[in-house]
Structure formats: C-alpha cells, structure tokens
Design an enzyme around this catalytic site. Structure first.
Site, PDB file in Angstrom:
ATOM      1  N   LYS A   1     104.496 -32.878  44.422  1.00  0.00           N
ATOM      2  CA  LYS A   1     105.286 -31.741  44.925  1.00  0.00           C
ATOM      3  C   LYS A   1     106.434 -32.242  45.804  1.00  0.00           C
ATOM      4  O   LYS A   1     107.556 -31.757  45.706  1.00  0.00           O
ATOM      5  CB  LYS A   1     104.383 -30.774  45.703  1.00  0.00           C
ATOM      6  CG  LYS A   1     103.443 -29.995  44.790  1.00  0.00           C
ATOM      7  CD  LYS A   1     102.354 -29.238  45.537  1.00  0.00           C
ATOM      8  CE  LYS A   1     101.351 -28.647  44.539  1.00  0.00           C
ATOM      9  NZ  LYS A   1     100.173 -28.027  45.162  1.00  0.00           N
TER      10      LYS A   1
ATOM     11  N   GLN B   1      96.871 -26.970  50.446  1.00  0.00           N
ATOM     12  CA  GLN B   1      96.337 -27.535  49.205  1.00  0.00           C
ATOM     13  C   GLN B   1      94.835 -27.267  49.103  1.00  0.00           C
ATOM     14  O   GLN B   1      94.095 -27.466  50.064  1.00  0.00           O
ATOM     15  CB  GLN B   1      96.630 -29.051  49.167  1.00  0.00           C
ATOM     16  CG  GLN B   1      96.252 -29.736  47.877  1.00  0.00           C
ATOM     17  CD  GLN B   1      97.063 -29.266  46.667  1.00  0.00           C
ATOM     18  OE1 GLN B   1      98.220 -28.879  46.793  1.00  0.00           O
ATOM     19  NE2 GLN B   1      96.453 -29.270  45.506  1.00  0.00           N
TER      20      GLN B   1
ATOM     21  N   ASP C   1     102.661 -20.028  47.206  1.00  0.00           N
ATOM     22  CA  ASP C   1     101.639 -20.131  46.154  1.00  0.00           C
ATOM     23  C   ASP C   1     101.283 -18.743  45.593  1.00  0.00           C
ATOM     24  O   ASP C   1     100.647 -18.650  44.542  1.00  0.00           O
ATOM     25  CB  ASP C   1     100.340 -20.722  46.733  1.00  0.00           C
ATOM     26  CG  ASP C   1     100.151 -22.194  46.399  1.00  0.00           C
ATOM     27  OD1 ASP C   1     100.695 -22.656  45.386  1.00  0.00           O
ATOM     28  OD2 ASP C   1      99.423 -22.870  47.163  1.00  0.00           O
TER      29      ASP C   1
HETATM   30  N1  GUN Z   1      94.983 -26.941  44.004  1.00  0.00           N
HETATM   31  C1  GUN Z   1      95.111 -26.938  42.658  1.00  0.00           C
HETATM   32  N2  GUN Z   1      96.152 -26.155  42.290  1.00  0.00           N
HETATM   33  C2  GUN Z   1      96.689 -25.666  43.426  1.00  0.00           C
HETATM   34  C3  GUN Z   1      97.800 -24.821  43.694  1.00  0.00           C
HETATM   35  O1  GUN Z   1      98.505 -24.318  42.821  1.00  0.00           O
HETATM   36  N3  GUN Z   1      98.036 -24.567  45.005  1.00  0.00           N
HETATM   37  C4  GUN Z   1      97.272 -25.065  45.991  1.00  0.00           C
HETATM   38  N4  GUN Z   1      97.577 -24.750  47.255  1.00  0.00           N
HETATM   39  N5  GUN Z   1      96.237 -25.859  45.784  1.00  0.00           N
HETATM   40  C5  GUN Z   1      95.957 -26.167  44.504  1.00  0.00           C
END
Ligand code: GUN
Length: 295
Positions: A54, A98, A121
C-alpha cells in the site's frame, strides 16, 4: 475474436494513472498532497507485506503515506487512543487499521471508533449503512475493484442475472448491494448464494455474471455455468507446484482452464481482481482529501 481475459493489471494501471494525474493537479495548485495512514498491530508477515504494498502504491501516485507500527502487546485502549489521534489529525485525510488484529483486541469495537469521513476501507457501520441506503460512501476495496472491472471491460450489468457465491461482509454482501442498486453500472437482478444454499448449480447455471467469493480453491467447475457467462474470480489460494521456481502457484475459486472455455469474459488469478483492490484505497484517499463524500 475479442480477448476474453479481463486484464486487472492493465485496468488497475489505467486507474492509477488517472489518480496520479489528479494528485499532480492538487500539488500544482500548492495544496497538500492526500495523506493515507495505516495502523499495523503486531508482526503478521502477510499484513506487513500488504501494508508495504500500500505504501509503494501511494508513492507511485504522489499520495503521502505513514505507517503506525504498534507492538503485538498493544491493548485495545491504546489502539483506540491512536485511532482517536488520527481522527483528529488534520494532516491525515484517511487511514486504515490493517486486519486481522491480535486475538485480545475486538475488531468491531476498533472499527467503530474510526471516523466515517476517514474510513477509506469503508468498514465502519456508517459507511456500510450509507452504501445500503444508496448514499455517498467509501466503497470497500474488493467490491470497488469488481464494479470498475465490469465497467471498464464494457460488461452490461443492467437487467442481467448476477449470481454471487459467498456472503462475507467484505465481498459477497457489499457487491450484492452495489449491483442491485438503482444506479448506473448496476440495476442487476442479484442472487446471493452461500454455504447453506440448496441446489447451488441451479443458480450458478442461470448466471449471466458469476462472482466467485466462496473461499474454496477451484470450486466453480465448467458444468456449473452456462455458455457465455462473465466470470469474476475473487479467490486467492496458494497451491504446491514443483514446476514453478517458487514451489507454489496461485489459483482462484474457479477451475480456470475448463471454465474459461465456457465464458465470454473471465478474470485470471493472479492478475484479475487482486490488482484492483489497492487502487481503491488510493481512490478513496483522493476522495477523502477532496472531502467528496463528507463535506
Ligand atoms: N486485511 C486484508 N484485507 C484488508 C483490507 O482491505 N483492509 C484492511 N484494513 N485489512 C485487510
């Protein structure tokens, strides 16, 4: 014959370019670059990899990023204090926590603390509720990716029968809501199937568009679909493969070779839905910096 493969990598690159252009315009006007923060608790290797991907993606489009790395022993209260800090920090446009979190922390309580305007998100109850009501909201990563792939590959959705396999909060349920809404690129008839559905094949055989998000490798077989179906494969599974130098390969929820012979269009795994998901975070961060959803 038109290429039937929906190239997620190429479509993600196109979207990234559009985002980078818009970020460059913001910076040209001497305004602050959009800023995304990620909160990472503990040392889960997969989560570390996701967060660093990211960061890399942000950098590539000119978005500023910061990572708040907290120890595995962080208490729920300490994590919530960090979230409150980010909620109130005007420098940060949006942030993510996350997942998964360590077992001693309740993810629902944590997510509920994120200010909806910074929830890029799209996981907070407010954004989920706004999506259900057809109000402006941050669309979560995978459903965003699917909608964009369909749009940008000129797949007609309106009036079509979309069958979704899997009812998770992050894929199956939100994509069912999005594609059945009265909106451009939607207006589909949606059937949501799951592990307790009787006679699954009777539904999958009817699908004009089949979205496989069931979490079982190569679950969808050629005899489960009709000729001409559009296949969107959300699955990601590692399977041993000695012919590959890594010793494994990645497959999806769809038995690709035979099913692709039946399909008019299909997303490969890897290189289909996957590359689109990170782009959604960049897109939502840009929306957050423009205060496009919450004024
Ligand atoms: N863990 C796996 N996919 C995601 C996501 O899209 N966002 C977040 N915050 N954690 C994740």
């Amino acid at each position: 014959m038109e290429n039937k493969i929906i190239d997620g990598k190429a479509i993600a690159a196109e979207l990234k370019k559009e985002i980078a252009q818009e970020v460059a315009q913001i910076i040209d006007k001497n305004q602050k670059a959009p800023h995304l923060a990620a909160v990472l608790v503990g040392n889960d290797p997969a989560s570390k990899t996701y967060v660093s991907s990211k960061e890399k993606a942000c950098k590539a489009v000119g978005i500023t990023s910061s990572v708040y790395q907290l120890s595995e022993n962080t208490t729920e209260k300490e994590l919530i204090d960090v979230i409150q800090f980010l909620n109130n920090d005007d420098e940060i446009d949006g942030f993510i926590v996350q997942l998964p979190l360590p077992k001693h922390i309740n993810p629902d309580r944590v997510i509920e603390t994120i200010h909806p305007a910074k929830d890029v998100d799209g996981f907070t109850p407010t954004n989920v509720g706004r999506m259900q009501l057809g109000m402006p909201c941050y669309v979560p990563a995978t459903p965003f990716g699917i909608v964009e792939l369909l749009k940008r590959s000129n797949v007609e959705v309106e009036g079509k029968h979309v069958v979704v396999l899997g009812r998770s909060n992050i894929v199956g349920t939100p994509i069912s809501i999005l594609l059945s809404r009265k909106a451009e690129g939607a207006n589909a008839t949606v059937t949501l199937c799951h592990s307790r559905s009787n006679d699954l094949i009777s539904f999958t055989k009817q699908a004009d568009i089949l979205i496989a998000a069931i979490g079982q490798k190569e679950f969808v077989k050629a005899d489960m679909v009709k000729k001409g179906v559009v296949i969107i494969d959300v699955g990601i599974h590692r399977v041993a493969d000695s012919s590959n130098e890594k010793g494994y390969k990645i497959v999806g929820d769809v038995d690709y070779e035979p099913v692709s012979k039946m399909a008019s269009k299909i997303t490969p795994v890897p290189g289909g839905v996957g590359p689109m998901t990170i782009v959604s975070l960049l897109y939502n961060t840009l929306l957050a910096s423009k205060k496009a959803i919450y004024k």
